[in-house]
Design an enzyme around this catalytic site. Sequence first.
Site, short mmCIF file in Angstrom:
data_model
loop_
_atom_site.label_atom_id
_atom_site.label_comp_id
_atom_site.label_asym_id
_atom_site.label_seq_id
_atom_site.Cartn_x
_atom_site.Cartn_y
_atom_site.Cartn_z
N HIS A 52 0.83 -1.21 0.00
CA HIS A 52 0.00 0.00 0.00
C HIS A 52 0.87 1.26 0.00
CE1 HIS A 52 -2.68 -2.95 2.24
NE2 HIS A 52 -3.41 -2.63 1.17
N SER A 98 0.60 -9.25 0.99
CA SER A 98 -0.86 -9.22 1.11
C SER A 98 -1.25 -9.06 2.57
CB SER A 98 -1.45 -10.53 0.57
OG SER A 98 -2.78 -10.67 1.00
#
Length: 277
Positions: free
Chosen positions: A37, A185
Amino acid sequence: MKIVKKTSEIKEILSYLESNKTKINLIPTMGNIHDGHLSLLSEANKFEGINIVSIFINPTQFNEIADLENYPNTFDNDVNLLSKNNCQIVFAPEINEMYPGGLETKKTIFEYRKILCDNFRSGHFDGVTTIVKILFDHINPSNVFFGEKDFQQLKIIEHMIIENNLKINLVKCPSIRGTNGMSLSSRYSKFSENDKTKFDQCAKIINDNLSDLIESFDFKILDKIKNDLKSIGISSIDYCEVRSEDSLDLSSINKDSRLFIAFYLNAIRIIDNFTLY
Ligand code: PAF
């Protein structure tokens, strides 16, 4: 950095920003912020305007209630990380703010469907496109940033932007990989120590075979990946296929193609893709 929980408040802020002609860069997430992110945020920094990261664990894209209940929620830590990485606004609405009329989804995108994850996660992409469209409608971003890890999602959202004639620039960001070569993830934060060891074994199998596949394409290598994974106890493999990056059709060449793989390590679903060129 401002944390906004109400759609009325974000609307107010956005109308002020709009009056100043400030552009909005949006990074939609479900939280559990990691380096993947943060790489989207640093990509956003290359564009003018302010960066909004949305954190919303979207219930309609989970096809199993246990999966939703187990999804990591690390809000305080997320906010801390984002505040140090040039995020100006965190938009973290409650469920009723996003779905005032109830948890309904619409199937609007038919392209890139009935393949890969869509075959195994019924309704998932309808949940994704529904919430992403809701976010786009509320935030009206100029640029949006999505990771290539969820490649099918990225293609479907790209199609949604085109189909709806939205004036949004979709920025595709390469996966950020861990030392074992697999994309990061949020789900992996739930790994036990044993899971981590097994995950590294899976990664080695995939990477070793990937090198062979890149060297000379052969469908037998795809069977070998599945068999090697099964030999270490991975019993549930959703798919292991080579597809064209452009059409997502099955491919038998390396050029512009990727290996797409999805399997379960205990209850945790792993998906990844790897370029073959
Ligand atoms: O990729 C994700 O984290 C989610 O699918 C998204 C795009 C934030 C929609 O909930």
